[in-house]
Design a protein around this motif. Structure first.
Motif, short mmCIF file in Angstrom:
data_model
loop_
_atom_site.label_atom_id
_atom_site.label_comp_id
_atom_site.label_asym_id
_atom_site.label_seq_id
_atom_site.Cartn_x
_atom_site.Cartn_y
_atom_site.Cartn_z
N ASN A 23 -63.43 44.22 101.51
CA ASN A 23 -63.79 43.42 102.70
C ASN A 23 -62.96 43.80 103.92
OD1 ASN A 23 -64.48 40.17 101.10
ND2 ASN A 23 -65.75 41.97 101.45
N GLU A 50 -59.53 34.92 92.97
CA GLU A 50 -59.97 35.09 94.36
C GLU A 50 -60.53 36.50 94.49
OE1 GLU A 50 -61.17 33.58 97.10
OE2 GLU A 50 -59.25 32.60 97.54
N GLU A 65 -68.79 27.87 95.67
CA GLU A 65 -68.43 28.26 94.31
C GLU A 65 -68.84 27.26 93.22
OE1 GLU A 65 -66.61 31.28 94.06
OE2 GLU A 65 -65.51 31.47 95.94
N HIS A 74 -69.56 38.25 95.06
CA HIS A 74 -68.38 37.68 95.71
C HIS A 74 -67.55 36.79 94.81
CE1 HIS A 74 -69.54 38.70 99.93
NE2 HIS A 74 -70.76 38.65 99.42
N GLY A 78 -60.57 37.35 99.48
CA GLY A 78 -59.86 36.67 100.55
C GLY A 78 -60.02 37.50 101.80
C1 26W Z 1 -74.12 28.84 94.38
C2 26W Z 1 -72.90 28.21 94.90
C3 26W Z 1 -72.04 29.18 95.59
C4 26W Z 1 -71.89 29.10 96.95
C5 26W Z 1 -71.10 30.01 97.61
C6 26W Z 1 -71.38 30.15 94.90
C7 26W Z 1 -70.59 31.04 95.52
C8 26W Z 1 -70.45 30.98 96.88
C9 26W Z 1 -69.63 32.01 97.61
C10 26W Z 1 -69.68 33.30 96.88
C11 26W Z 1 -68.27 31.55 97.92
C12 26W Z 1 -67.49 32.49 98.77
O1 26W Z 1 -67.46 32.35 99.97
N1 26W Z 1 -66.80 33.46 98.15
C13 26W Z 1 -65.79 34.22 98.86
O2 26W Z 1 -66.35 35.39 99.42
C14 26W Z 1 -65.39 36.03 100.26
C15 26W Z 1 -66.06 37.20 100.94
O3 26W Z 1 -66.30 38.22 100.04
C16 26W Z 1 -64.16 36.46 99.46
O4 26W Z 1 -63.21 36.98 100.35
C17 26W Z 1 -63.58 35.26 98.72
O5 26W Z 1 -62.53 35.68 97.87
C18 26W Z 1 -64.66 34.56 97.92
O6 26W Z 1 -64.15 33.38 97.33
#
Ligand code: 26W
Length: 814
Positions: free
Chosen positions: A464, A652, A270, A356, A655
């Protein structure tokens, strides 16, 4: 697959021990036993793979290609044994050799090629696609090092490289003959030929992509699909000119640079950092995958692209592979001579994109300068996509409205122009989905409102899910056996069948059996805790668990502040009436995220103090487990009483840990955020502890102006706890070591509304306490949670994707 007996398996295992590993029963190490067992099982995996592939090529099937920078697979032996229905017979075979299967499973390193939710979701989806007999290929990167290994030194997180392949990996097959070449850098030449402009990309470098295939075993006789992970290699290791000119060292350097691409998974969850290597990783695996898809397609259909969109669906797992859009355009136009309109038709009917996250810091953008340097041709194509979009579609809908044009443009103007990957993904896809209902609503209303007006059918929701094979059957054998007995053995395919348990929720005998299983799982976890952090915990206490990446929006510090408040209550009054509680955390922080690391440090310091304070009579224990990962989650989830899902509402996306914990009978203590809302809908709010600001209330508070200092001054308990952070009570001799947490709340505006939600959270915790003492009421709620989680089967998610986006047919293997 005929009847597989313990005798057959035992013979195979011993044969591998001797014939492949060169050892024998008396001498073999646990690792050797594990390897021999995996090799024996692999024979069945490979048989299923060949049969599935034959079926697919015979029928020229439509398939989905799931492009993801992350696949968090965890361990595979237990999963493959369960899905092949060979678990019990293998256990028996090994017992005859004096080996314990459960112990041997611990020999396998996790395949941790992902950060968290997004990567684990991709793994669950592959399991479901294989189980449902849908043709599907996962595409990603064969990282040499997955997510870092976490240890604590004096309570602080230390990262060490993860080396999951040090002892080899029996599950993967390398296919050097299917390599692809990926181009980078260089310049674009425009030629005028046959009355047309032709674009020729002269790359500055080329890299070889070598695929490693990992079979994905569906449940109980279903298909075996493939996860194809690309490794980068230097293209011209034998560059004889360089070599003969005395460039031996340069040639080696070149090789080292090329191999850097698939070296390591970026550990950011994130936060987007805009690093060149990350862009190259994204393009590298995307280009190799598109080339692989093209190779399969042209083998059957030559240069006739009219069938392409009938046979190929490509899903973009977040914007990380979004460069696939200009890449497919490039391949169709520059290599296969399609005109723009035909190529664009193919693209937009092929791609779909899953969002996501709404967090602004997670939305990817690349500087135009960097993009142009690495991918000059792709930038040209993006400009053309953007130009046509803005002048044709946006101008038609909002004539003369430059503000909307600026907002919807793929290029963010201003000093330091940037490419917005989210906008590119929406424009290049026919469907865009969020991952839980509320999240998808917010994608429509807040993130992409104008796109939603322009294309009202494009933005949709697919909630999900999680695979019940790994997250109940394999990880919680005791509960699975109880369900087998009271439902039937088909529930791992059809999780809605668990509904039948609801009728038993008030049955005293069933409650007893169910809670006895929870107790035994807690006894097991207590042993793990003892081993990992050397703290004794009482399995009769409430096991209150928060396991997820460390992030301010997930609010582990809200949990911590509440623990400190409880501790103060106990210090003030040793008779303070509460059910004993064990607060358990598992979380990795991104290595560059200072405050997240400070929160880990604070949890460890508070834990030290509380766990060693005899004056509170063991009423609270705080456990921060090191190196949280899939295999540790599998031990924690079956033992949880309380599932902490306490993100600031609206932050979120979904999750998925929340689903795993509820399925295993934990009661959700959560905000109305992400899939918590749907979990509470299914289980009933009376079987959860819902608290705190809603999405609308958070918005209203922001508009009105939120002042955390007012809360601090009006709530003496909050004030005392926050002030505690500035003292050296938890860090003797080092006052101020925990102050950054207080500062983030009081000085930086408390972006995640920790104080605004504290009192509601604390009150909800009192309700948890009261309910736990009513054993029957608790058991009833726990059982209802298990009974009502059918919706969160990732098989259901996959059926939704198939129906709303992919339009696939099932092909059981013949
Ligand atoms: C570019 C940096 C970066 C790296 C990873 C940005 C965003 C991410 C992901 C989107 C992070 C992530 O794992 N998000 C999660 O995705 C899950 C599956 O859909 C959700 O259940 C979570 O709420 C969400 O935080």
């Amino acid at each position: 697959m005929g009847q597989v007996t313990a005798k057959i398996l035992k013979d195979k295992i011993l044969q591998h021990l001797r014939g492949s590993l060169g050892t024998y029963e008396e001498k073999a190490s646990p690792k050797a036993w594990w390897t021999a067992t995996a090799a024996a099982v692999n024979e069945y995996v490979m048989a299923g793979l060949t049969e599935t592939q034959k079926t697919h090529s015979k029928h020229d099937t439509r398939a989905v290609n799931y492009l993801s920078l992350e696949f968090l697979m965890g361990r595979l032996l237990s999963n493959n044994l369960h899905n092949l229905e060979l678990f019990d017979v293998t256990k028996e075979a090994l017992a005859e050799c004096g080996q314990d299967l459960t112990d041997l499973l611990e020999e396998e390193p996790d395949m941790a090629l992902g950060n968290g939710g997004l990567g684990r979701l991709a793994a669950c989806f592959l399991d479901s696609l294989a189980t449902l007999n849908y043709p599907a290929v996962g595409y990603g990167i064969h990282y040499e090092h997955g997510l870092f290994e976490q240890t604590f030194r004096d309570g602080r997180q230390i990262e060490r490289p993860d080396s999951w392949r040090d002892y080899g990996n029996p599950w993967e097959v390398v296919r050097p003959e299917s390599n692809q070449t990926v181009m980078l850098y260089g310049y674009v030449e425009t030629k005028y030929e046959d009355g047309k402009h032709k674009k020729i990309w002269h790359p500055g470098r080329t890299i070889k992509a070598i695929p490693w295939d990992i079979p994905i075993v569906g449940y109980a006789g279903s298909n075996v699909n493939i996860l194809r992970l690309w490794e980068s290699r230097a293209n011209d290791f034998f560059d004889w000119d360089v070599f003969n000119a005395g460039g031996y060292v340069d040639a080696q350097l070149e090789q080292a640079q090329a191999e850097t691409i698939s070296k390591v998974l970026y550990p950011n969850d994130e936060t987007e950092a805009g690093k060149e290597l990350r862009l190259i990783q994204q393009y590298f695996f995307t280009a190799a995958s598109i080339a692989d898809i093209m190779r399969r397609y042209t083998r059957a259909h030559g240069k006739d692209f009219s069938q392409f969109t009938k046979l190929i669906a490509i899903q973009l797992n977040d914007t990380h592979p979004a460069v696939a859009v200009p890449e497919l355009m490039r391949v169709l136009m520059d290599l296969h001579d399609l005109n723009w309109d035909d190529a664009w038709d193919v693209c937009t009917n092929t791609f779909a994109y899953t969002n996501h996250t709404l967090l602004p810091e997670a939305l990817e953008t690349w500087s135009v300068g960097l993009f142009e340097k690495v991918l000059p041709r792709h930038l040209e194509i993006i400009y053309e996509i953007n130009h046509r979009f803005l002048t044709e579609e946006v101008e038609k809908k909002w004539p003369g409205n430059d503000e909307i044009k600026a907002k919807l443009s793929i290029i963010q103007e201003g000093h330091g122009r940037r490419v917005r990957m989210g906008n590119l993904s929406v424009i290049g896809s026919h469907k865009v989905n969020g991952v839980a209902q509320i999240h998808s609503d917010l994608v429509k209303s807040d993130l992409f409102p104008e796109y939603n007006e322009l294309w009202p059918e494009k933005l949709i929701n697919v909630t999900n899910g999680i695979t019940p094979r790994r997250w109940l059957k394999a990880c919680n054998p005791r509960l699975s056996a109880l369900i087998d007995e009271h439902v039937d053995k088909e529930w791992p395919r059809d999780l809605y069948k668990l509904k039948k348990l609801a009728k038993l929720a008030t049955n005293a005998k069933f409650q007893k059996a169910y809670m006895e299983i929870k107790y035994q799982n807690k006894v097991d976890l207590a042993k793990v805790i003892k081993k990992l952090v050397d703290v004794d915990v009482d399995p009769n206490a409430i096991f209150d668990i928060q396991i997820k990446r460390l992030h301010e929006y997930k609010r582990q510090h809200l949990n911590l502040i509440h623990i400190m408040a409880l501790y103060r209550r106990l210090l003030a009054n040793p008779d303070y009436d509460m059910a004993p509680r064990v607060f358990i955390f598992g979380a990795k922080a991104a290595p560059g995220y200072a405050l997240a690391k400070d929160i880990i440090y604070a949890i460890n310091k508070v834990a030290d103090k509380i766990n060693n304070d005899p004056s509170i009579g063991g009423k609270i224990k705080v456990i921060m487990l090191p190196n949280y990962r899939v295999s540790l989650a599998e031990k924690l989830i079956p033992a949880a009483d309380v599932s902490e899902q306490i993100s600031t509402a609206g932050k979120e996306a979904s999750g998925t840990g929340n689903m795993k914990l509820a399925l295993n009978g934990a009661l959700t203590l959560g905000t109305l955020d992400g899939a918590n809302i749907e979990i509470a809908e299914e289980a009933g709010e009376e079987n959860c502890f819902i608290f705190g600001l809603t999405v609308d209330e958070v918005k209203a508070l922001n508009e009105k102006g939120y002042d955390p200092r007012a809360v601090y001054h009006n709530d003496s308990e909050i004030k005392e706890v926050l002030d505690w952070f500035d003292t050296d009570f938890f860090t003797p001799g080092h006052p101020g070591e925990l102050s950054s947490i207080k500062r983030s709340i009081l000085d930086d505006g408390d972006r995640y509304k920790v104080l605004a939600d504290f009192r509601a959270y604390s009150d909800a915790q009192l309700k948890v306490d009261a309910k736990y003492r009513d054993k029957k009421a608790w058991a009833k709620s726990a059982i209802i949670n298990t009974a009502t989680m059918g919706k969160f089967n990732s098989d259901r998610s996959m059926e939704d994707y198939v129906e709303r986006i992919w339009n696939l047919k099932k092909y059981p293997r013949s």
